[in-house]
Design an enzyme around this catalytic site. Structure first.
Site, PDB file in Angstrom:
ATOM      1  N   HIS A 102       0.840  -1.200   0.011  1.00  0.00           N
ATOM      2  CA  HIS A 102       0.033  -0.139  -0.119  1.00  0.00           C
ATOM      3  C   HIS A 102       0.877   1.282  -0.067  1.00  0.00           C
ATOM      4  O   HIS A 102       1.851   1.252   0.623  1.00  0.00           O
ATOM      5  CB  HIS A 102      -0.917   0.128   1.289  1.00  0.00           C
ATOM      6  CG  HIS A 102      -2.027   0.909   1.003  1.00  0.00           C
ATOM      7  ND1 HIS A 102      -2.106   2.361   1.423  1.00  0.00           N
ATOM      8  CD2 HIS A 102      -3.404   0.821   0.952  1.00  0.00           C
ATOM      9  CE1 HIS A 102      -2.929   2.813   1.228  1.00  0.00           C
ATOM     10  NE2 HIS A 102      -3.893   1.926   0.892  1.00  0.00           N
ATOM     11  N   ARG A 160      -7.026  10.133   0.022  1.00  0.00           N
ATOM     12  CA  ARG A 160      -6.457  10.554  -1.352  1.00  0.00           C
ATOM     13  C   ARG A 160      -7.718  10.628  -2.074  1.00  0.00           C
ATOM     14  O   ARG A 160      -7.916  11.338  -2.941  1.00  0.00           O
ATOM     15  CB  ARG A 160      -5.456   9.560  -2.063  1.00  0.00           C
ATOM     16  CG  ARG A 160      -4.272   9.672  -1.313  1.00  0.00           C
ATOM     17  CD  ARG A 160      -3.304   8.739  -1.928  1.00  0.00           C
ATOM     18  NE  ARG A 160      -3.376   7.347  -1.192  1.00  0.00           N
ATOM     19  CZ  ARG A 160      -3.684   6.359  -1.849  1.00  0.00           C
ATOM     20  NH1 ARG A 160      -3.723   6.262  -3.268  1.00  0.00           N
ATOM     21  NH2 ARG A 160      -3.724   5.412  -1.247  1.00  0.00           N
TER      22      ARG A 160
END
Length: 477
Positions: free
Chosen positions: A252, A275
């Site tokens: 990740h 995000r």
């Protein structure tokens, strides 16, 4: 407290693991009036599922802002080279992805309507062409809300029994059928439970010196979002289960670096929703370098090529994740948690690197539609900052890539039955669901599809095990 496992060898369906896949399976079993014994190695239930912070995918649902018929295509694209014409498992993979995506709306509605979980907020995460990742508007992150709702429902059912601090030591196979499990409790006592088995024990991303070192030695030294814990696939291979995609491990791109213990090997996930709702990534000098809505694999690869490790021996990188006040508000109560943990800090743009003002203004112009984003980003979440000044308020956290998820595991079919390595046929009496399985995600898992996988295939496994139990065990009782 949970009751001790009974010494008598009663017949039941045994669910190994208490994360979302296990709880979904158990929910379907008790709905069919089938007795369940759930065995969990740790002291508390929930597994990694309880920590999930981005949400669960579903398409199309009534919560989405518009139509969505692209989920299957997005998942196929995310799977990458794992799905090719030459791949002997291509049809199996496509079948699993079809079940995952076509069952996704029903999974969301099952949680929202039957289990009363708030999933009314929808965000667009990396690799997705539409907003389809559902979470609630309340204080709890989605993983905790979902796990809490299912546990509450199950604990009120007399057919469900949860046993923590119980480690399954072996699965019992006689000829071509699974007959039960052997287990060891905290006090060292061992015994046996008889019945069909559903395995939902998760992946091996926390097994740094064991399975991860075996299948991906190149990731040695990477921090992880998973607590140190042995992988459980060997339980299944010992009874003939086939493995698939064991070298496919997801790193990740954003795990929080706790500035009070920056070298800790276990990191708290900086959820993809940060995000998705508009957050951006900056290098130490304040320059932006990537489309933050790309797939996890893509962003991680760019970071490893562009950014510098924190030192010559570290597998940790020095990056900032930055949200404006609009993005932070859209993430909701998670921001309060991150700031309380001191993982995110409220700062001003002048506190960032010398290129930050220019980077943020360019991004803000793209988010407001004035220009095209130089990195090709098209979805900007809830970023509202338009005119960037040195005193503009932002939320900032230190992040680094982290080992997060293992796409490989035991092979299952669309009915969640575990496949035999010799015959490639289902092993009678054995199901698996969740991260312990392989074949669904290929090279890259889309954010929000982990919880979805657990619900979809956990429920399928529960239904299959219930039918098997009624046909083969109830008549004996």
């Amino acid at each position: 407290m949970t009751a001790p496992v009974p010494a008598i060898r009663e017949q039941c369906v045994i669910v190994v693991g208490s994360g979302l896949a296990g709880l979904a399976a158990a929910s379907q079993l008790v709905a069919n009036n089938v007795p369940v014994r759930m065995l969990e190695t740790l002291a508390k239930p929930g597994g990694n599922s309880i920590k999930a912070s981005s949400g669960i995918n579903g398409a199309p649902t009534r919560f989405q802002p518009g139509p969505d018929n692209r989920f299957y295509d997005d998942t196929i694209q995310s799977a990458g080279a794992a799905i090719s014409q030459e791949d002997p498992d291509r049809l199996l993979r496509e079948s699993l992805i079809s079940v995952l995506t076509k069952s996704s709306a029903d999974a969301v509605y099952w949680l929202a309507d039957e289990k009363k979980v708030d999933l009314s907020k929808v965000a667009q995460l990396g690799g997705h062409s539409r907003p389809r990742t559902h979470r609630g508007a309340g204080a709890n992150p989605p993983g905790r809300s979902i796990i809490g709702a299912l546990l509450s429902s199950l604990e009120s059912n007399s057919r469900f029994h949860l046993h923590t601090n119980c480690k399954v030591t072996n699965i019992i196979r006689e000829a071509d059928e699974i007959k039960g499990v052997g287990y060891r409790c905290e006090d060292g006592k061992t015994d046996t439970l008889l019945g069909p088995v559903v395995v939902t024990t998760g992946g091996f991303a926390g097994d740094a010196n064991g399975m991860l070192a075996k299948y991906r030695p190149d990731l040695a030294g990477f921090p992880s979002t998973n607590e140190p814990r042995e992988g459980s696939q060997p339980l299944l291979t010992a009874v003939g289960a086939r493995l698939l995609d064991m070298d496919r491990v997801q790193v990740h791109p954003t795990g929080f670096v706790d500035t009070s213990s920056p070298s800790s090997p276990v990191k708290f996930l900086a959820a993809e929703a940060l995000r998705g709702e508009g957050g951006i990534l900056l290098l130490p000098n304040g320059s932006r370098f990537v489309n933050e809505t790309g797939t996890r694999e893509y962003i991680t690869n760019v970071i490893r090529n562009v950014a510098s490790p924190t030192d010559t021996t570290s597998r940790q990188w020095d990056l900032d994740i930055v949200l404006d006040e609009g993005s932070a508000a859209a993430v909701g109560s998670s921001i309060d948690f991150y700031t309380w943990k001191d993982l995110l800090r409220k700062e001003t743009v002048k506190d960032l690197g010398p290129e930050a003002i220019s980077s943020l203004q360019t991004y803000s112009d793209a988010a407001s539609g004035k220009t095209k984003d130089p990195f090709g980003r098209q979805h900007f979440g809830h970023w509202t900052l338009k005119d960037v000044t040195p005193d503009s308020v932002v939320y900032v956290g230190k992040v680094t890539p982290v080992v997060h998820f293992t796409m490989g595991g035991v092979a299952i079919n669309e009915r969640s039955e575990v496949l035999d390595k010799e015959t490639n046929q289902p092993i009678r009496g054995l199901w698996a669901a969740g991260e312990v399985t392989g074949g669904i995600h290929g090279d890259n898992r889309l954010g929000g599809s982990s919880l979805l996988e657990c619900v979809v295939f956990g429920r399928i496994a529960g239904e299959g095990a219930a039918e098997f139990y009624k046909e083969n065990y109830e008549s004996e009782g």
